[in-house]
Design a protein around this motif. Structure first.
Motif, PDB file in Angstrom:
ATOM      1  N   GLY A 212       0.822  -1.192   0.000  1.00  0.00           N
ATOM      2  CA  GLY A 212       0.000   0.000   0.000  1.00  0.00           C
ATOM      3  C   GLY A 212       0.860   1.248   0.000  1.00  0.00           C
ATOM      4  N   GLY A 213       0.248   2.374   0.305  1.00  0.00           N
ATOM      5  CA  GLY A 213       0.993   3.618   0.372  1.00  0.00           C
ATOM      6  C   GLY A 213       2.075   3.593   1.430  1.00  0.00           C
ATOM      7  N   ALA A 214       1.875   2.777   2.481  1.00  0.00           N
ATOM      8  CA  ALA A 214       2.853   2.713   3.569  1.00  0.00           C
ATOM      9  C   ALA A 214       4.209   2.223   3.080  1.00  0.00           C
ATOM     10  CB  ALA A 214       2.345   1.805   4.681  1.00  0.00           C
ATOM     11  N   MET A 215       4.223   1.382   2.062  1.00  0.00           N
ATOM     12  CA  MET A 215       5.491   0.828   1.576  1.00  0.00           C
ATOM     13  C   MET A 215       6.381   1.916   0.986  1.00  0.00           C
ATOM     14  SD  MET A 215       6.088  -2.311  -1.076  1.00  0.00           S
ATOM     15  CE  MET A 215       7.718  -2.804  -1.604  1.00  0.00           C
ATOM     16  N   ARG A 216       5.770   2.950   0.395  1.00  0.00           N
ATOM     17  CA  ARG A 216       6.587   4.030  -0.179  1.00  0.00           C
ATOM     18  C   ARG A 216       6.783   5.179   0.807  1.00  0.00           C
ATOM     19  NH1 ARG A 216       2.948   7.961  -1.700  1.00  0.00           N
ATOM     20  NH2 ARG A 216       0.829   7.218  -2.173  1.00  0.00           N
ATOM     21  N   ILE A 217       5.886   5.321   1.783  1.00  0.00           N
ATOM     22  CA  ILE A 217       5.968   6.446   2.715  1.00  0.00           C
ATOM     23  C   ILE A 217       6.907   6.154   3.886  1.00  0.00           C
ATOM     24  CG2 ILE A 217       4.617   7.800   4.369  1.00  0.00           C
ATOM     25  CD1 ILE A 217       2.242   7.537   2.423  1.00  0.00           C
ATOM     26  N   MET A 218       6.868   4.938   4.386  1.00  0.00           N
ATOM     27  CA  MET A 218       7.668   4.582   5.554  1.00  0.00           C
ATOM     28  C   MET A 218       9.147   4.443   5.192  1.00  0.00           C
ATOM     29  SD  MET A 218       5.619   4.422   8.082  1.00  0.00           S
ATOM     30  CE  MET A 218       3.963   4.048   8.647  1.00  0.00           C
ATOM     31  N   PRO A 219      10.047   4.651   6.153  1.00  0.00           N
ATOM     32  CA  PRO A 219      11.488   4.480   5.883  1.00  0.00           C
ATOM     33  C   PRO A 219      11.782   3.061   5.406  1.00  0.00           C
ATOM     34  CG  PRO A 219      11.146   5.621   7.965  1.00  0.00           C
ATOM     35  CD  PRO A 219       9.804   5.151   7.523  1.00  0.00           C
ATOM     36  N   TRP A 220      12.434   2.947   4.255  1.00  0.00           N
ATOM     37  CA  TRP A 220      12.614   1.643   3.631  1.00  0.00           C
ATOM     38  C   TRP A 220      13.552   0.740   4.436  1.00  0.00           C
ATOM     39  CZ3 TRP A 220      10.349  -1.822   1.230  1.00  0.00           C
ATOM     40  CH2 TRP A 220      11.005  -2.811   0.485  1.00  0.00           C
ATOM     41  N   GLU A 221      14.558   1.302   5.059  1.00  0.00           N
ATOM     42  CA  GLU A 221      15.498   0.490   5.829  1.00  0.00           C
ATOM     43  C   GLU A 221      14.780  -0.240   6.970  1.00  0.00           C
ATOM     44  OE1 GLU A 221      19.732   0.882   8.288  1.00  0.00           O
ATOM     45  OE2 GLU A 221      18.855   2.632   7.313  1.00  0.00           O
ATOM     46  N   HIS A 262      -1.856  16.174   2.510  1.00  0.00           N
ATOM     47  CA  HIS A 262      -2.335  15.166   1.563  1.00  0.00           C
ATOM     48  C   HIS A 262      -1.489  15.156   0.291  1.00  0.00           C
ATOM     49  CE1 HIS A 262      -6.599  14.950   3.483  1.00  0.00           C
ATOM     50  NE2 HIS A 262      -5.755  14.093   4.037  1.00  0.00           N
ATOM     51  N   LYS A 263      -1.026  16.314  -0.138  1.00  0.00           N
ATOM     52  CA  LYS A 263      -0.151  16.361  -1.305  1.00  0.00           C
ATOM     53  C   LYS A 263       1.173  15.655  -1.022  1.00  0.00           C
ATOM     54  CE  LYS A 263      -2.003  20.680  -3.220  1.00  0.00           C
ATOM     55  NZ  LYS A 263      -1.716  22.106  -3.531  1.00  0.00           N
ATOM     56  N   LEU A 264       1.723  15.886   0.163  1.00  0.00           N
ATOM     57  CA  LEU A 264       2.968  15.225   0.550  1.00  0.00           C
ATOM     58  C   LEU A 264       2.761  13.716   0.674  1.00  0.00           C
ATOM     59  CD1 LEU A 264       4.290  17.754   3.226  1.00  0.00           C
ATOM     60  CD2 LEU A 264       5.245  17.338   0.938  1.00  0.00           C
ATOM     61  N   ARG A 265       1.651  13.325   1.269  1.00  0.00           N
ATOM     62  CA  ARG A 265       1.328  11.899   1.422  1.00  0.00           C
ATOM     63  C   ARG A 265       1.201  11.224   0.058  1.00  0.00           C
ATOM     64  NH1 ARG A 265      -4.347   9.760   4.206  1.00  0.00           N
ATOM     65  NH2 ARG A 265      -4.088   7.539   3.724  1.00  0.00           N
ATOM     66  N   PHE A 266       0.604  11.915  -0.885  1.00  0.00           N
ATOM     67  CA  PHE A 266       0.392  11.367  -2.225  1.00  0.00           C
ATOM     68  C   PHE A 266       1.717  11.144  -2.942  1.00  0.00           C
ATOM     69  CE2 PHE A 266      -0.385  11.520  -6.738  1.00  0.00           C
ATOM     70  CZ  PHE A 266      -1.621  10.923  -6.925  1.00  0.00           C
ATOM     71  N   ASN A 267       2.638  12.070  -2.795  1.00  0.00           N
ATOM     72  CA  ASN A 267       3.850  12.073  -3.615  1.00  0.00           C
ATOM     73  C   ASN A 267       5.037  11.349  -2.984  1.00  0.00           C
ATOM     74  OD1 ASN A 267       5.164  13.108  -6.090  1.00  0.00           O
ATOM     75  ND2 ASN A 267       6.484  14.164  -4.628  1.00  0.00           N
ATOM     76  N   ARG A 268       5.068  11.267  -1.669  1.00  0.00           N
ATOM     77  CA  ARG A 268       6.261  10.757  -0.981  1.00  0.00           C
ATOM     78  C   ARG A 268       6.611   9.331  -1.427  1.00  0.00           C
ATOM     79  NH1 ARG A 268       9.741  11.286   3.253  1.00  0.00           N
ATOM     80  NH2 ARG A 268      10.255   9.390   4.397  1.00  0.00           N
ATOM     81  N   GLY A 269       7.848   9.153  -1.849  1.00  0.00           N
ATOM     82  CA  GLY A 269       8.362   7.820  -2.155  1.00  0.00           C
ATOM     83  C   GLY A 269       7.963   7.250  -3.496  1.00  0.00           C
ATOM     84  N   SER A 272      10.889   6.174  -5.818  1.00  0.00           N
ATOM     85  CA  SER A 272      11.791   5.124  -5.335  1.00  0.00           C
ATOM     86  C   SER A 272      11.065   3.788  -5.195  1.00  0.00           C
ATOM     87  CB  SER A 272      12.392   5.520  -3.973  1.00  0.00           C
ATOM     88  OG  SER A 272      11.375   5.659  -2.995  1.00  0.00           O
ATOM     89  N   MET A 273       9.784   3.776  -5.561  1.00  0.00           N
ATOM     90  CA  MET A 273       8.971   2.575  -5.351  1.00  0.00           C
ATOM     91  C   MET A 273       9.422   1.414  -6.235  1.00  0.00           C
ATOM     92  SD  MET A 273       6.596   1.490  -3.424  1.00  0.00           S
ATOM     93  CE  MET A 273       5.249   0.327  -3.282  1.00  0.00           C
ATOM     94  N   GLU A 274       9.835   1.706  -7.446  1.00  0.00           N
ATOM     95  CA  GLU A 274      10.293   0.639  -8.335  1.00  0.00           C
ATOM     96  C   GLU A 274      11.485  -0.092  -7.718  1.00  0.00           C
ATOM     97  OE1 GLU A 274      12.394   0.183 -12.715  1.00  0.00           O
ATOM     98  OE2 GLU A 274      10.896   1.764 -12.408  1.00  0.00           O
ATOM     99  N   GLU A 275      12.436   0.666  -7.197  1.00  0.00           N
ATOM    100  CA  GLU A 275      13.605   0.071  -6.551  1.00  0.00           C
ATOM    101  C   GLU A 275      13.195  -0.763  -5.344  1.00  0.00           C
ATOM    102  OE1 GLU A 275      17.684   1.587  -4.261  1.00  0.00           O
ATOM    103  OE2 GLU A 275      16.499   2.993  -5.476  1.00  0.00           O
ATOM    104  N   ARG A 276      12.218  -0.276  -4.585  1.00  0.00           N
ATOM    105  CA  ARG A 276      11.763  -1.012  -3.406  1.00  0.00           C
ATOM    106  C   ARG A 276      11.073  -2.320  -3.806  1.00  0.00           C
ATOM    107  NH1 ARG A 276       9.678   3.391   1.124  1.00  0.00           N
ATOM    108  NH2 ARG A 276      11.522   4.721   1.010  1.00  0.00           N
ATOM    109  N   LEU A 277      10.268  -2.262  -4.858  1.00  0.00           N
ATOM    110  CA  LEU A 277       9.581  -3.460  -5.313  1.00  0.00           C
ATOM    111  C   LEU A 277      10.574  -4.511  -5.779  1.00  0.00           C
ATOM    112  CD1 LEU A 277       7.030  -5.037  -6.061  1.00  0.00           C
ATOM    113  CD2 LEU A 277       6.962  -3.752  -8.220  1.00  0.00           C
TER     114      LEU A 277
END
Length: 313
Positions: A212-221, A262-269, A272-277
């Protein structure tokens, strides 16, 4: 103690005693996407959104990443999106990706009457069969908005599996009384299965690892460390993301009065999501997970080989 209280106490005791689900022989991973566009996001004012701008390129990127690695996606698609892009989903189905339902227009089931919910499901069924030529068997509720009465409606309409239950603090746990635990996060009632999404939890903290959105918003480490601990014992891992999570497009034209938060929540991460996936897929491979879809996993769980294994375990 009243007779009713005694019965309830016995039910709770029995549930605690019997909830010792078997471990599956193999470890499975399901990578799913809830296919909706940016204007379906719950915290935006949908009616004020400019629908001419689409961020469904995130679906194409998700499919490309999985296809490059020989993985089939589990797609929960809004009915209005399926209707708007029939050829796209026909092609995805031919490639082996599994298409299920995410409702019609992202209205939450718990904000509908049961009758309205039933009517929407039937519309989704007709549209799915007209476009894809197959019965509609799978469902995931928008925002995981589901209760037992609506789950029973799904079953009565002929659905075979659902994935609307998630272990998260601000979501009520779906009542699955009468279901048999097949695994840590899989529950069965006859030939119907509930595939629950799990998050990492300790006595100290809970951390969202199911996407979900948490995967891109939360610190990946921190998410990676939680995943590494979780994947040592979890026999079925489920991921869910949305097209906007991995879209490479610029931010959409937000409706007036959309808050900065909400704008920050929408855009954050997002970028970098492709790299995380890709990193997540690598972690799953290293831990010996087999990639599958819910429909295929359901068939596996119903197979003679699995039932024989389960009886011996």
């Amino acid at each position: 103690m009243s007779k009713k209280a005694i019965i309830l106490s016995e039910e709770v005791t029995q549930a605690k005693a019997t909830f010792n689900p078997p471990k599956l022989k193999d470890k499975y991973a399901v990578l799913s996407m809830d296919v909706e566009d940016w204007y379906h996001t719950g915290y935006l004012r949908e009616k004020a959104c400019d629908r001419s701008y689409s961020m469904l390129d995130g679906l194409d990127r998700f499919i490309q990443i999985l296809s490059d690695r020989g993985i089939h996606a589990q797609l929960f698609v809004l009915g209005e999106v399926l209707k708007a892009y029939p050829t796209k989903f026909q092609e995805l189905q031919k490639l082996g990706h599994k298409v299920a339902s995410h409702g019609w227009s992202h209205h939450q089931p718990l904000n509908m009457s049961v009758s309205e919910f039933k009517n929407e499901l039937q519309l989704c069924q007709r549209t799915h069969e007209d476009i894809l030529g197959k019965p509609l068997y799978g469902y995931r509720a928008p925002c995981f908005s589901m209760d037992r009465e609506r789950l029973n409606t799904l079953i009565k309409l002929g659905f075979k599996y659902d994935s609307s239950s998630i272990q998260r603090s601000h979501h009520q746990r779906l009542n699955l009384r009468g279901f048999t635990p097949v695994s840590q996060n899989i529950f069965q009632s006859r030939s119907f299965f509930e595939f629950q999404l799990a998050n990492f939890s300790t006595n100290i903290f809970k951390w969202p690892t199911s996407g979900g959105g948490a995967m891109r918003i939360m610190p990946w480490e921190i998410t990676q460390n939680a995943l590494k601990m979780q994947l040592k014992s979890l026999d079925v891992y489920s991921l869910y993301i949305h097209p906007i999570d991995i879209s490479t497009k610029a931010n959409p034209p937000f409706p007036n009065q959309t808050s900065l938060l909400h704008k920050l929540r929408f855009n954050r991460g997002r970028f970098s999501m492709e790299e995380r996936l890709i990193s997540l897929i690598s972690n799953l491979q290293q831990h010996g997970y087999k990639f599958t879809t819910y429909s295929k996993l359901r068939s596996t769980l119903l197979s003679d080989n699995f039932r024989t294994y389960a009886r011996r375990s």
